[in-house]
Design a protein around this motif. Sequence first.
Motif, PDB file in Angstrom:
ATOM      1  N   LYS A  34      63.699  36.188  46.533  1.00  0.00           N
ATOM      2  CA  LYS A  34      63.600  35.192  45.456  1.00  0.00           C
ATOM      3  C   LYS A  34      62.154  34.730  45.285  1.00  0.00           C
ATOM      4  O   LYS A  34      61.655  34.657  44.161  1.00  0.00           O
ATOM      5  CB  LYS A  34      64.488  33.982  45.767  1.00  0.00           C
ATOM      6  N   ASN A  35      61.498  34.428  46.390  1.00  0.00           N
ATOM      7  CA  ASN A  35      60.112  33.963  46.314  1.00  0.00           C
ATOM      8  C   ASN A  35      59.183  35.048  45.783  1.00  0.00           C
ATOM      9  O   ASN A  35      58.262  34.777  45.011  1.00  0.00           O
ATOM     10  CB  ASN A  35      59.633  33.461  47.676  1.00  0.00           C
TER      11      ASN A  35
ATOM     12  N   ASP B 214      70.864  31.049  38.392  1.00  0.00           N
ATOM     13  CA  ASP B 214      71.612  30.498  39.538  1.00  0.00           C
ATOM     14  C   ASP B 214      73.020  31.049  39.601  1.00  0.00           C
ATOM     15  O   ASP B 214      73.966  30.329  39.867  1.00  0.00           O
ATOM     16  CB  ASP B 214      71.656  28.968  39.462  1.00  0.00           C
TER      17      ASP B 214
ATOM     18  N   ASN C  90      70.276  36.218  54.744  1.00  0.00           N
ATOM     19  CA  ASN C  90      69.918  34.984  54.050  1.00  0.00           C
ATOM     20  C   ASN C  90      68.397  34.830  53.966  1.00  0.00           C
ATOM     21  O   ASN C  90      67.864  34.438  52.925  1.00  0.00           O
ATOM     22  CB  ASN C  90      70.540  33.771  54.736  1.00  0.00           C
ATOM     23  N   TYR C  91      67.704  35.122  55.054  1.00  0.00           N
ATOM     24  CA  TYR C  91      66.240  35.071  55.039  1.00  0.00           C
ATOM     25  C   TYR C  91      65.666  36.071  54.035  1.00  0.00           C
ATOM     26  O   TYR C  91      64.745  35.765  53.279  1.00  0.00           O
ATOM     27  CB  TYR C  91      65.656  35.357  56.423  1.00  0.00           C
TER      28      TYR C  91
ATOM     29  N   GLU D 246      67.083  37.254  51.402  1.00  0.00           N
ATOM     30  CA  GLU D 246      67.365  36.777  50.049  1.00  0.00           C
ATOM     31  C   GLU D 246      66.312  35.761  49.613  1.00  0.00           C
ATOM     32  O   GLU D 246      65.812  35.814  48.487  1.00  0.00           O
ATOM     33  CB  GLU D 246      68.756  36.154  49.978  1.00  0.00           C
ATOM     34  N   GLU D 247      65.951  34.845  50.501  1.00  0.00           N
ATOM     35  CA  GLU D 247      64.915  33.855  50.175  1.00  0.00           C
ATOM     36  C   GLU D 247      63.558  34.517  49.949  1.00  0.00           C
ATOM     37  O   GLU D 247      62.825  34.161  49.037  1.00  0.00           O
ATOM     38  CB  GLU D 247      64.815  32.796  51.281  1.00  0.00           C
ATOM     39  N   ILE D 248      63.231  35.488  50.781  1.00  0.00           N
ATOM     40  CA  ILE D 248      61.969  36.217  50.616  1.00  0.00           C
ATOM     41  C   ILE D 248      61.953  36.916  49.262  1.00  0.00           C
ATOM     42  O   ILE D 248      60.953  36.852  48.528  1.00  0.00           O
ATOM     43  CB  ILE D 248      61.776  37.239  51.763  1.00  0.00           C
TER      44      ILE D 248
END
Length: 116
Positions: free
Chosen positions: A103-104, A115, A96-97, A99-101
């Motif tokens: 995306k950013n 989305d 999950n982390y 994935e956020e990295i």
Amino acid sequence: MAKERTLLATEMGARIAERRKQLGWTQEQAAEASGLSWQFFACVERGIKNIRAESLLNLSRAMNVSADYILTGKESKVDYSHLFKYLEPLSEMQLNYLEEILKNYLLACGHQLSDK
């Protein structure tokens, strides 16, 4: 009834043999790494037998070459399969982390994300 060699099977077999030799493997070693019997592997290399999709994927992973290359002789532009190996040991929270990295990072590079 004798099995007729097809051009595709012969070309695929030649590419498999070439890659095996690049790795310095015997047919037995390549067969074992791919989860195939030595006899079947030898027939595939000679273009006598065709290989199933699942076996082709196992073979390409074991020999660290794309299935595209084995099938067509051309490398795909990007082979993502090696990236999955890096993800396997990660926990759900770590994924999950990541994935956020990602995306950013993509947003910072100017990509628009959907989305889905």
